[in-house]
Structures are given as C-alpha cells and as structure tokens.
Design an enzyme around this catalytic site. Structure first.
Site, PDB file in Angstrom:
ATOM      1  N   GLY A  25       1.434  -5.435   4.502  1.00 16.03           N
ATOM      2  CA  GLY A  25       0.024  -5.996   3.623  1.00 16.03           C
ATOM      3  C   GLY A  25       0.349  -6.106   2.660  1.00 16.03           C
ATOM      4  N   ASN A  63      -0.255  -9.325   0.663  1.00 16.24           N
ATOM      5  CA  ASN A  63      -0.096 -10.810   0.747  1.00 16.24           C
ATOM      6  C   ASN A  63      -1.306 -10.824  -0.647  1.00 16.24           C
ATOM      7  OD1 ASN A  63      -2.238  -9.767   2.545  1.00 16.24           O
ATOM      8  ND2 ASN A  63      -3.206 -11.226   1.633  1.00 16.24           N
ATOM      9  N   GLY A  99      -2.395  -6.942  -3.726  1.00 17.93           N
ATOM     10  CA  GLY A  99      -2.871  -5.650  -4.648  1.00 17.93           C
ATOM     11  C   GLY A  99      -1.424  -5.420  -4.785  1.00 17.93           C
ATOM     12  N   LEU A 100      -1.430  -4.199  -4.288  1.00 16.08           N
ATOM     13  CA  LEU A 100      -0.424  -2.815  -4.338  1.00 16.08           C
ATOM     14  C   LEU A 100       1.106  -3.253  -3.400  1.00 16.08           C
ATOM     15  CD1 LEU A 100      -2.120  -0.119  -3.984  1.00 16.08           C
ATOM     16  CD2 LEU A 100      -1.653  -1.176  -5.825  1.00 16.08           C
ATOM     17  N   GLY A 101       0.666  -4.067  -2.323  1.00 16.57           N
ATOM     18  CA  GLY A 101       2.154  -4.744  -1.689  1.00 16.57           C
ATOM     19  C   GLY A 101       2.933  -6.222  -1.680  1.00 16.57           C
ATOM     20  N   TYR A 103     -11.664   8.642   5.560  1.00 18.56           N
ATOM     21  CA  TYR A 103     -10.578   7.694   4.724  1.00 18.56           C
ATOM     22  C   TYR A 103      -9.930   8.963   3.890  1.00 18.56           C
ATOM     23  CZ  TYR A 103      -8.059   5.275   1.046  1.00 18.56           C
ATOM     24  OH  TYR A 103      -6.863   4.614   0.016  1.00 18.56           O
ATOM     25  N   SER A 157      -2.731   8.350  -0.558  1.00 19.73           N
ATOM     26  CA  SER A 157      -3.287   8.356  -1.737  1.00 19.73           C
ATOM     27  C   SER A 157      -4.119  10.074  -1.803  1.00 19.73           C
ATOM     28  CB  SER A 157      -4.579   7.578  -0.567  1.00 19.73           C
ATOM     29  OG  SER A 157      -5.739   7.663  -2.109  1.00 19.73           O
TER      30      SER A 157
END
Length: 307
Positions: free
Chosen positions: A24, A26, A28-30, A179, A153
């Site tokens: 992941g 591409n 944000g955090l990644g 979640y 999280s």
C-alpha cells in the site's frame, strides 16, 4: 539520541543492501515509508493494488530521491489469489528479504466483501497481511535483523473484540467496530508471531506501530472529509503523512527495537507527535485469543507458517 529528543526520519540508519517490501505504498503512510527507506539506500518494493497509481508514486519518489532503487509489484491484499501470485514473484526475485511492512489497509467503508467473501476490513487489513507474511517468511528467517512490521491503530481499543461467532459481520455491520476488530487482529497476530519466532531463536522479529490520527486517503469514509476547509481543519489535530509514518519507520529500522514492541505518537492520547514506545490494550496481549485467531486465520487463508 537523548531520551527527550524527537525521533525523525534523520534517525533512520543507512539501509544500503536491504530489501524492503512496503504494501500500500502508492499514497499516504506507505508512500512516506517507501520514500524514506529509498532515501536511506534500501531497495524498496512498492507493492500496490493499482499499478497506475504505483507508477506515479515511483516517479514521485524518484524525483525526490534520484538514486532511489525501486521495484513496482502488483499486490491486492484483499485477494488471496493476488497475494499468492505476488508472493511467488517476490520469492523468485528476492532470496533474502530484510523488511516486510504490512501497511495496506482500508478504514470505515460501507459493508463490502473481498473477492474471497471476507468482510472487507478484516479480509484486507488482517487476513491479506497474515497470508502474505506466511508466504514470504522463510525468506526473512535467515536474514539477521529482518523484521515484520504491522501497521495497527489506536482503534484496536475502540469497541474492539474478535467476533468469532460472526467474523464477517454477516448478521449486522458496524464499520467502526469492524475496523477495530481488524486492527486488534494486527496486534494479536504480531504478538503471536513474535512468540513463535522467539521460541525458535529466529533472527527475524515481529513489531507493530500505529500513526495516531494521520490525514491520509484512509480517512475518506469519515463523514465531512469532502467539506470545504476540511484539510485545513484536520491539519490542526492530525499528523501529516510524513510524521504519521515515523512510527512505522522507527519500528522497522531503529536498532534498539525489540520483538513484540509497539510504537506510536508521543502526543496527547497517542493521536499526534513523533514516535515512542507505547502500550497496546490488555486484550491484545491475551495469549489464548492470539492462538485462536492464528488458527482461524490459517484455516481461512489456507496459509500455514514455518514457525
């Protein structure tokens, strides 16, 4: 670094010669995690579902880090077929893997299922990461200093329980609680994996991190995110993606990190700030719960572990 100093990306040690897979990555955090690792000399695998967005991310990182050593890899952690296909390709390409950072995830979507029929958040955030790790682990085990990093999280504390009687939320669906279940699963998995690694004195460790509240695309299902002025308001009480990613980077690279540790922001209620060692919920340390989830996860994914 002194006890009171803020840990920043400048504290990431040289990563030359290391292979890092970031799912992941591409946006944000990644993306920020991949960018910093590349800047420190790692060969970074940008493992993403959308290859067009992945290419854009590779181009952006390369523009910022001209010497970046990057590889784009197709991976949809919401599909076990995709996970197996990607794992086969990664195993063939990389006899040794130093870092596996399970960052890809979804947050608060309307009720949906993966192609395999799992509730989208549980299937993507936990089962996909569980399967990928199991399929790649034997390429990390011989590598000294190798790590599996789970991005968890603070939501693992909120209405969080493992609903073994209805794991896929077929009877009713609460997107916040679902979640929370997926993020609690990340921690239960990490602690059980670390217990198994330590029992065999393996060179690999399992650690976890969380970004606090970070203003990324992951928040797109939260009401109000599309309203005028939202980003300006959010910037007042959330981490930027670059700061949010620091907890992951510390868990992945700080030489003082030990297996089974958990890193998160140092600010109020771990919502914002630079990373420090934090504590997860008492429930996340329940060994019986860890073992039960592990067994169910092996059954649902068909993936068994070499430890």
């Amino acid at each position: 670094m002194s006890a009171n100093a803020k840990w920043t990306e400048a504290d990431v040690p040289d990563q030359s010669g290391r292979v890092a897979i970031v799912t992941g990555s591409n946006t944000g955090l990644g993306y920020e995690t991949a960018r910093v690792l590349a800047a420190r000399g790692a060969h970074v695998v940008v493992a993403v579902r959308n290859l067009d967005k992945g290419r854009e991310a590779v181009d952006r990182i390369t523009a910022a880090v001209p010497k970046a050593d990057l590889k784009l890899q197709a991976l949809d952690v919401g599909s076990l077929d995709s996970v197996r296909s990607a794992a086969d390709e990664l195993r063939a390409a990389y006899p040794r893997i130093d870092l596996l950072i399970n960052n890809a995830g979804v947050m608060y979507p309307p009720k949906q299922t993966t192609v395999d029929g799992f509730e989208l958040q549980f299937g993507t955030n936990h089962l996909g990461a569980f399967a990928l790790t199991g399929l790649l682990l034997d390429h990390l085990l011989p590598v000294e200093g190798s790590r599996v990093v789970a991005v968890a999280s603070v939501a693992h504390r909120i209405q969080a329980a493992i609903h073994f009687d209805d794991l896929q939320w077929d009877r009713s669906y609460n997107r916040v609680a679902a979640y929370g279940q997926s993020k609690l699963s990340n921690l239960l998995f990490t602690y059980e994996l670390q217990r198994r690694l330590a029992a065999k004195n393996e060179l690999t460790i399992a650690v976890a991190a969380h970004p606090g509240l970070s203003n990324t695309e992951l928040m797109r299902h939260i009401p109000g995110t599309g309203l005028p002025g939202y980003n300006q308001l959010a910037s007042l009480f959330t981490n930027s993606p670059a700061v949010g990613a620091l907890a992951t980077l510390r868990a992945a690279t700080d030489p003082d990190v030990r297996g089974g540790q958990y890193y998160g922001p140092s600010g109020f209620r771990e919502m914002v700030g630079h990373p420090k060692l934090v504590e997860s919920s008492k429930q996340s340390h329940d060994a019986e719960l860890q073992r039960r989830l592990w067994t169910v996860s092996e059954e649902l994914t068909g993936v068994s572990y070499p430890v």
